[in-house]
Design a protein around this motif. Sequence first.
Motif, PDB file in Angstrom:
ATOM      1  N   LYS A 107      31.710  45.281  43.836  1.00 16.50           N
ATOM      2  CA  LYS A 107      33.134  45.613  43.723  1.00 16.50           C
ATOM      3  C   LYS A 107      33.977  44.705  44.609  1.00 16.50           C
ATOM      4  O   LYS A 107      35.081  44.325  44.237  1.00 16.50           O
ATOM      5  N   GLY A 108      33.449  44.349  45.781  1.00 10.27           N
ATOM      6  CA  GLY A 108      34.145  43.416  46.650  1.00 10.27           C
ATOM      7  C   GLY A 108      34.270  42.043  46.012  1.00 10.27           C
ATOM      8  O   GLY A 108      35.318  41.395  46.101  1.00 10.27           O
ATOM      9  N   LEU A 109      33.211  41.608  45.347  1.00  9.50           N
ATOM     10  CA  LEU A 109      33.221  40.310  44.676  1.00  9.50           C
ATOM     11  C   LEU A 109      34.262  40.275  43.565  1.00  9.50           C
ATOM     12  O   LEU A 109      35.070  39.353  43.489  1.00  9.50           O
ATOM     13  N   ILE A 110      34.271  41.282  42.710  1.00  9.50           N
ATOM     14  CA  ILE A 110      35.185  41.251  41.564  1.00  9.50           C
ATOM     15  C   ILE A 110      36.634  41.499  41.942  1.00  9.50           C
ATOM     16  O   ILE A 110      37.533  41.156  41.196  1.00  9.50           O
ATOM     17  N   SER A 111      36.855  42.079  43.114  1.00 14.14           N
ATOM     18  CA  SER A 111      38.240  42.328  43.526  1.00 14.14           C
ATOM     19  C   SER A 111      38.747  41.300  44.535  1.00 14.14           C
ATOM     20  O   SER A 111      39.909  41.352  44.931  1.00 14.14           O
ATOM     21  N   SER A 112      37.897  40.370  44.914  1.00 12.44           N
ATOM     22  CA  SER A 112      38.274  39.390  45.926  1.00 12.44           C
ATOM     23  C   SER A 112      39.260  38.352  45.378  1.00 12.44           C
ATOM     24  O   SER A 112      39.134  37.890  44.248  1.00 12.44           O
ATOM     25  N   ALA A 113      40.202  37.970  46.202  1.00 12.34           N
ATOM     26  CA  ALA A 113      41.135  36.902  45.830  1.00 12.34           C
ATOM     27  C   ALA A 113      40.445  35.547  45.906  1.00 12.34           C
ATOM     28  O   ALA A 113      40.861  34.600  45.238  1.00 12.34           O
ATOM     29  N   ASP A 114      39.370  35.446  46.700  1.00 12.00           N
ATOM     30  CA  ASP A 114      38.599  34.212  46.842  1.00 12.00           C
ATOM     31  C   ASP A 114      37.138  34.519  46.527  1.00 12.00           C
ATOM     32  O   ASP A 114      36.341  34.798  47.423  1.00 12.00           O
ATOM     33  N   ILE A 115      36.799  34.491  45.250  1.00  9.47           N
ATOM     34  CA  ILE A 115      35.448  34.846  44.808  1.00  9.47           C
ATOM     35  C   ILE A 115      34.405  33.929  45.427  1.00  9.47           C
ATOM     36  O   ILE A 115      33.356  34.392  45.878  1.00  9.47           O
TER      37      ILE A 115
END
Length: 135
Positions: A107-115
């Motif tokens: 979830k952190g990956l998909i919501s990150s502004a800098d993947i």
Amino acid sequence: MKAALITMMFTMLCINVPVFSQVEHNYEVGPQSANCDTLDITSYPLGEAKSIIELATFRYQQQFKISRTYGVMSARFYSCDGKSGYLVIKVDKKDIIYLEVPEAKWKGLISSADINGFYDTEIKGIYNAIKDNGD
């Protein structure tokens, strides 16, 4: 007449109430109609391990794709229990499978502004991975 109608409507309402109520359960539900909890992909090369994951039935799956020529290009998350799972990610045109990645990291990956930054600091090198033998 009016009283009989009200009584009848009240009775019908009382009969239907249990149909709409929900019972709360405090137990975990295991993988339903899933065979993912018995997978052992660690002894297989990347291509075979990826095929085994793709053919298995998981309780939770999600994916994304980004049109780019470098960095994280796509990722798929597969989970049996909704808590952790396999992360199949394409980075610089190469597939990597990460094992036992927590759903929170997905979830952190998909919501990150800098993947790419999130991948580099929160996933890469932290979780066990199956890579191509050339890597």
